[in-house]
Scaffold this motif. Structure first.
Motif, PDB file in Angstrom:
ATOM      1  N   LEU A 279      15.491  13.434  45.378  1.00 21.33           N
ATOM      2  CA  LEU A 279      15.189  13.081  46.760  1.00 21.33           C
ATOM      3  C   LEU A 279      16.298  12.216  47.352  1.00 21.33           C
ATOM      4  O   LEU A 279      16.180  10.992  47.466  1.00 21.33           O
ATOM      5  CB  LEU A 279      13.825  12.383  46.823  1.00 21.33           C
ATOM      6  CG  LEU A 279      12.678  13.162  46.141  1.00 21.33           C
ATOM      7  CD1 LEU A 279      11.369  12.398  46.266  1.00 21.33           C
ATOM      8  CD2 LEU A 279      12.545  14.566  46.714  1.00 21.33           C
ATOM      9  N   ASP A 280      17.360  12.863  47.734  1.00 18.33           N
ATOM     10  CA  ASP A 280      18.508  12.177  48.332  1.00 18.33           C
ATOM     11  C   ASP A 280      18.165  11.758  49.761  1.00 18.33           C
ATOM     12  O   ASP A 280      17.629  12.563  50.541  1.00 18.33           O
ATOM     13  CB  ASP A 280      19.720  13.122  48.312  1.00 18.33           C
ATOM     14  CG  ASP A 280      20.995  12.426  48.758  1.00 18.33           C
ATOM     15  OD1 ASP A 280      21.024  11.178  48.762  1.00 18.33           O
ATOM     16  OD2 ASP A 280      21.960  13.134  49.103  1.00 18.33           O
ATOM     17  N   GLU A 281      18.468  10.513  50.107  1.00 22.20           N
ATOM     18  CA  GLU A 281      18.216   9.976  51.451  1.00 22.20           C
ATOM     19  C   GLU A 281      16.745  10.094  51.872  1.00 22.20           C
ATOM     20  O   GLU A 281      16.423  10.183  53.057  1.00 22.20           O
ATOM     21  CB  GLU A 281      19.096  10.709  52.486  1.00 22.20           C
ATOM     22  CG  GLU A 281      20.588  10.546  52.268  1.00 22.20           C
ATOM     23  CD  GLU A 281      21.077   9.144  52.609  1.00 22.20           C
ATOM     24  OE1 GLU A 281      20.280   8.338  53.091  1.00 22.20           O
ATOM     25  OE2 GLU A 281      22.270   8.874  52.391  1.00 22.20           O
ATOM     26  N   VAL A 282      15.843  10.081  50.915  1.00 20.43           N
ATOM     27  CA  VAL A 282      14.432  10.284  51.226  1.00 20.43           C
ATOM     28  C   VAL A 282      13.874   9.175  52.118  1.00 20.43           C
ATOM     29  O   VAL A 282      12.938   9.406  52.904  1.00 20.43           O
ATOM     30  CB  VAL A 282      13.616  10.407  49.919  1.00 20.43           C
ATOM     31  CG1 VAL A 282      13.608   9.091  49.151  1.00 20.43           C
ATOM     32  CG2 VAL A 282      12.210  10.881  50.200  1.00 20.43           C
ATOM     33  N   MET A 283      14.440   7.963  52.035  1.00 20.61           N
ATOM     34  CA  MET A 283      13.930   6.853  52.841  1.00 20.61           C
ATOM     35  C   MET A 283      14.068   7.131  54.344  1.00 20.61           C
ATOM     36  O   MET A 283      13.287   6.627  55.147  1.00 20.61           O
ATOM     37  CB  MET A 283      14.673   5.563  52.496  1.00 20.61           C
ATOM     38  CG  MET A 283      14.666   5.189  51.025  1.00 20.61           C
ATOM     39  SD  MET A 283      13.000   4.902  50.418  1.00 20.61           S
ATOM     40  CE  MET A 283      13.302   4.819  48.656  1.00 20.61           C
ATOM     41  N   ARG A 284      15.041   7.937  54.716  1.00 19.80           N
ATOM     42  CA  ARG A 284      15.297   8.186  56.132  1.00 19.80           C
ATOM     43  C   ARG A 284      14.242   9.086  56.765  1.00 19.80           C
ATOM     44  O   ARG A 284      14.195   9.227  57.984  1.00 19.80           O
ATOM     45  CB  ARG A 284      16.685   8.802  56.298  1.00 19.80           C
ATOM     46  CG  ARG A 284      17.789   7.885  55.812  1.00 19.80           C
ATOM     47  CD  ARG A 284      19.146   8.534  55.899  1.00 19.80           C
ATOM     48  NE  ARG A 284      19.493   8.890  57.270  1.00 19.80           N
ATOM     49  CZ  ARG A 284      20.591   9.555  57.601  1.00 19.80           C
ATOM     50  NH1 ARG A 284      21.431   9.945  56.666  1.00 19.80           N
ATOM     51  NH2 ARG A 284      20.840   9.833  58.864  1.00 19.80           N
TER      52      ARG A 284
ATOM     53  N   GLN B  12      13.428  22.395  40.217  1.00 21.01           N
ATOM     54  CA  GLN B  12      13.842  21.195  40.930  1.00 21.01           C
ATOM     55  C   GLN B  12      13.535  21.339  42.416  1.00 21.01           C
ATOM     56  O   GLN B  12      13.654  22.431  42.988  1.00 21.01           O
ATOM     57  CB  GLN B  12      15.340  20.938  40.744  1.00 21.01           C
ATOM     58  CG  GLN B  12      15.744  20.745  39.294  1.00 21.01           C
ATOM     59  CD  GLN B  12      16.971  19.871  39.134  1.00 21.01           C
ATOM     60  OE1 GLN B  12      17.202  18.957  39.916  1.00 21.01           O
ATOM     61  NE2 GLN B  12      17.760  20.144  38.109  1.00 21.01           N
ATOM     62  N   VAL B  13      13.138  20.232  43.022  1.00 16.45           N
ATOM     63  CA  VAL B  13      12.956  20.140  44.474  1.00 16.45           C
ATOM     64  C   VAL B  13      14.014  19.165  44.973  1.00 16.45           C
ATOM     65  O   VAL B  13      14.066  18.018  44.521  1.00 16.45           O
ATOM     66  CB  VAL B  13      11.541  19.655  44.841  1.00 16.45           C
ATOM     67  CG1 VAL B  13      11.406  19.510  46.352  1.00 16.45           C
ATOM     68  CG2 VAL B  13      10.494  20.622  44.295  1.00 16.45           C
ATOM     69  N   VAL B  14      14.851  19.622  45.898  1.00 13.94           N
ATOM     70  CA  VAL B  14      16.047  18.865  46.277  1.00 13.94           C
ATOM     71  C   VAL B  14      16.095  18.672  47.785  1.00 13.94           C
ATOM     72  O   VAL B  14      15.956  19.647  48.543  1.00 13.94           O
ATOM     73  CB  VAL B  14      17.328  19.608  45.825  1.00 13.94           C
ATOM     74  CG1 VAL B  14      18.560  18.754  46.090  1.00 13.94           C
ATOM     75  CG2 VAL B  14      17.243  20.018  44.368  1.00 13.94           C
ATOM     76  N   ILE B  15      16.294  17.437  48.213  1.00 12.89           N
ATOM     77  CA  ILE B  15      16.578  17.181  49.633  1.00 12.89           C
ATOM     78  C   ILE B  15      18.083  17.280  49.833  1.00 12.89           C
ATOM     79  O   ILE B  15      18.857  16.609  49.148  1.00 12.89           O
ATOM     80  CB  ILE B  15      16.069  15.795  50.066  1.00 12.89           C
ATOM     81  CG1 ILE B  15      14.540  15.771  50.052  1.00 12.89           C
ATOM     82  CG2 ILE B  15      16.578  15.450  51.467  1.00 12.89           C
ATOM     83  CD1 ILE B  15      13.951  14.441  50.479  1.00 12.89           C
ATOM     84  N   ASP B  16      18.480  18.116  50.773  1.00 17.76           N
ATOM     85  CA  ASP B  16      19.900  18.371  51.023  1.00 17.76           C
ATOM     86  C   ASP B  16      20.196  18.068  52.492  1.00 17.76           C
ATOM     87  O   ASP B  16      20.030  18.926  53.358  1.00 17.76           O
ATOM     88  CB  ASP B  16      20.212  19.833  50.684  1.00 17.76           C
ATOM     89  CG  ASP B  16      21.693  20.144  50.739  1.00 17.76           C
ATOM     90  OD1 ASP B  16      22.476  19.224  51.019  1.00 17.76           O
ATOM     91  OD2 ASP B  16      22.068  21.310  50.518  1.00 17.76           O
ATOM     92  N   VAL B  17      20.635  16.850  52.750  1.00 16.43           N
ATOM     93  CA  VAL B  17      20.841  16.418  54.131  1.00 16.43           C
ATOM     94  C   VAL B  17      22.071  17.062  54.767  1.00 16.43           C
ATOM     95  O   VAL B  17      22.048  17.472  55.929  1.00 16.43           O
ATOM     96  CB  VAL B  17      20.936  14.880  54.198  1.00 16.43           C
ATOM     97  CG1 VAL B  17      21.309  14.417  55.603  1.00 16.43           C
ATOM     98  CG2 VAL B  17      19.607  14.254  53.794  1.00 16.43           C
TER      99      VAL B  17
END
Length: 603
Positions: A450-455, A197-202
């Motif tokens: 991809l959490d909050e990827v739009m930002r 998994q590839v995870v965006i962690d803001v």
């Protein structure tokens, strides 16, 4: 005798009525909509089959019910009914004919009961779909939507089970801040799916709560990319030697241009693209020069390209010129000497030499403005913390298929504006590399959460990937605050494409009226019956009429007031049949809470 005739013709009467009811039901099913062409052929056949089943069942039950009734009223053994009823009828005389007639018709009434019920069903007003067919999903619908309750990616809970899907398809999560998408979607799946998994962690909480369990129990190698943090152990260089050595000039150029487009994106309100486009061309020139000369380059070296002292790189001809001019008291710019050297170097590709000549011919003031634009966009790569993580490369993206690896991309909210270019480059490189080979092996499936990827700004693959994710075994989960946020960074057309190609949407409570209206419109209408009454002082003189109208299954007000622990699941092809489900918060499950307490070991 009359009774004998009735008995002989009873079956004919029954099947005659059955045929008549079937014809009536068929016509009724066909015209149940105001426009019969709105009904799909499949729906019509289904309605006809259902009514046929009721009619035939009523006809079949009529015969045994008639025999049983006769057996009871005339005290005849059931098996002897066909023979003895004939003798009974022949022995009847006029003195008790009235009694027989009453009992006989009572038997007929019992026999016709199933057909009467079928008749009642057939002439009950049909559920019209003239203005829409939206309805709430039932448990029997989930399989049609490609969902299951056993394995795969968890969307929510319903009917006491976890609702999942086990195909490499995309999901769009619409959730304003604070609604719990991280706790309900991302964390539960990181605690259950062993695949890479590839995870965006803001916020950094995803890694702290799931890395230990994935490392120790799901046996994943855990990497963290955190340029401004102290826990980073992942290095990434898009122009690393291993990658560049396998490519030809055209392929290298394509990669360089892709990275350049990410660093120098075109703003929507741009009026003059000259400086940005020229700075991007200079980036491509610097990168290709270094790659062709040294076999690789780094983003830090490209950043320094117009700034560094090139004295040691100058050939004797240009070094001697530099020495003579300095003896005369001139201030010599070694970079311009390098440009002349590149332009005359026949070992380099013509494209690189042409760019060198172009910049040599650019007036000094204009060239200074180009370099200023270049330096501004590239400034993040001059940060020594970023340099340390982008000088090397930990692994090629293909290893995500070969081994179970979890890559956490950590970036605090305050750092998003500055770090978004390098994170966009990282994501685009991973996705583009993984799209070089198709895969259908479930073990090679890689989840992109991809959490909050739009930002982080516009990404080339965002619109394209949902439609081809199945081919490359790359299910991706995009999380956005609203449709409006997607429109802001992309366009209305891109949003519509995304809504058409993602397989599922998970919708949390909305905070804004427009956002709620968007979701309500996605679900659509159902056909409601409206009863109107005429105004009359004398009630008995009032008249009534019924009409049909379109009503939203889920209104914007409903979306604004969804309970915090509820979500809507919309499946492409079944959006008019939404699932009202419970959010799968990990902290409400004791077993899941225990998993989050396992800590990662630093290796």
């Amino acid at each position: 005798m009359i009774f004998q005739k009735l008995g002989n013709h009873f079956i004919i009467v029954i099947f005659g009525m059955s045929l008549l009811l079937l014809i009536v039901s068929s016509i009724r099913a066909f015209v149940s909509s105001k426009n019969r062409f709105e009904l799909a052929t499949k729906d019509i056949l289904k309605a006809l089959f259902k009514r046929l089943s009721f009619v035939l069942l009523g006809a079949i039950l009529a015969i045994p019910l008639f025999a049983i009734s006769l057996s009871i009223y005339f005290e005849i053994p059931l098996l002897d009914t066909p023979i003895k009823i004939q003798k009974l009828i022949e022995s009847i005389d006029s003195t008790n004919i009235s009694k027989l007639r009453n009992e006989f018709w009572l038997c007929v009434a019992w026999a016709l009961t199933p057909l009467s019920l079928a008749l009642l069903y057939l002439f009950t007003p049909a559920k019209s779909t003239a203005y829409g067919r939206a309805r709430w999903a039932e448990k029997s619908d989930i399989q049609k939507m490609g969902l299951n309750c056993e394995r795969g990616f968890i969307l929510a809970r319903a009917w006491g089970k976890k609702i999942k899907y086990d195909t490499p398809l995309s999901t769009l999560v619409i959730a304003p801040p604070g609604t719990g998408k991280t706790s309900a979607i991302i964390i539960p799946n990181l605690l259950s799916i062993p695949n890479s998994q590839v995870v965006i962690d803001v916020k950094g909480e995803i890694c702290s709560l799931t890395a230990g369990y994935r490392q120790k129990k799901l046996l994943n190698q855990v990497f963290i990319f955190n340029p401004f943090g102290e826990d980073s152990n992942f290095h990434f260089n898009p122009f690393n030697l291993e990658r560049m050595s396998k490519l030809g000039f055209a392929e290298k150029t394509a990669i360089v241009r892709q990275v350049g487009s990410t660093i120098f994106p075109k703003p929507k309100d741009e009026k003059d693209s000259h400086w940005r486009e020229t700075a991007k061309t200079f980036f491509e020139f610097a990168a290709m020069h270094n790659i062709e000369k040294y076999g690789y380059t780094t983003l830090y070296e490209i950043y320094r390209f117009p700034k560094k002292d090139w004295t040691d790189e100058l050939e004797d001809k240009y070094f001697d010129e530099k020495e003579k001019r300095e003896e005369l008291g001139e201030e010599v710019n070694t970079f311009r000497l390098l440009l002349r050297q590149i332009a005359e170097n026949e070992t380099l590709h013509d494209n690189i030499r042409d760019d060198a000549r172009r910049f040599l011919g650019t007036p000094a003031n204009e060239f200074g403005s180009v370099l200023s634009t270049f330096s501004t966009k590239m400034s993040i790569f001059g940060d020594l913390r970023v340099k340390e993580l982008t000088d090397q490369n930990s692994f090629m993206p293909e290893r995500l298929r070969e081994d179970n690896i979890t890559l956490y991309i950590k970036c605090l909210e305050k750092d998003i504006p500055s770090l978004s270019p390098i994170i966009r480059i990282l994501l685009e490189t991973i996705v583009k590399e993984l799209m070089s080979r198709e895969s259908t092996d479930p073990k090679e499936r890689i989840y992109l959460e991809l959490d909050e990827v739009m930002r982080f700004g516009e990404l080339d693959f965002m619109i394209e990937l949902p439609s081809i994710s199945r081919s490359y075994n790359l299910p991706n989960i995009f999380a956005a605050q609203s449709y409006a946020q997607i429109r802001k960074h992309y366009s209305q057309e891109d949003l519509e494409i995304m809504l058409d190609t993602v397989a599922y949407q998970v919708v949390f409570r909305a905070n804004r009226q427009q956002a709620a209206e968007d979701i309500s419109k996605e679900v659509g209408d159902f056909t409601a019956h409206k009863k109107t009454t005429s105004s009359q002082d004398i009630k008995i003189l009032q008249s009534y009429s019924t009409s049909e109208e379109a009503k939203r299954l889920v209104t914007a007000q409903d979306i604004l007031n969804i309970p915090k622990d509820k979500v809507l699941i919309l499946a492409t092809g079944h959006k008019a049949t939404p699932i009202l489900a419970q959010a799968n918060f990990y902290f409400k499950d004791r077993t899941e809470r225990q998993k989050t307490k396992i800590k990662k070991e630093n290796k």
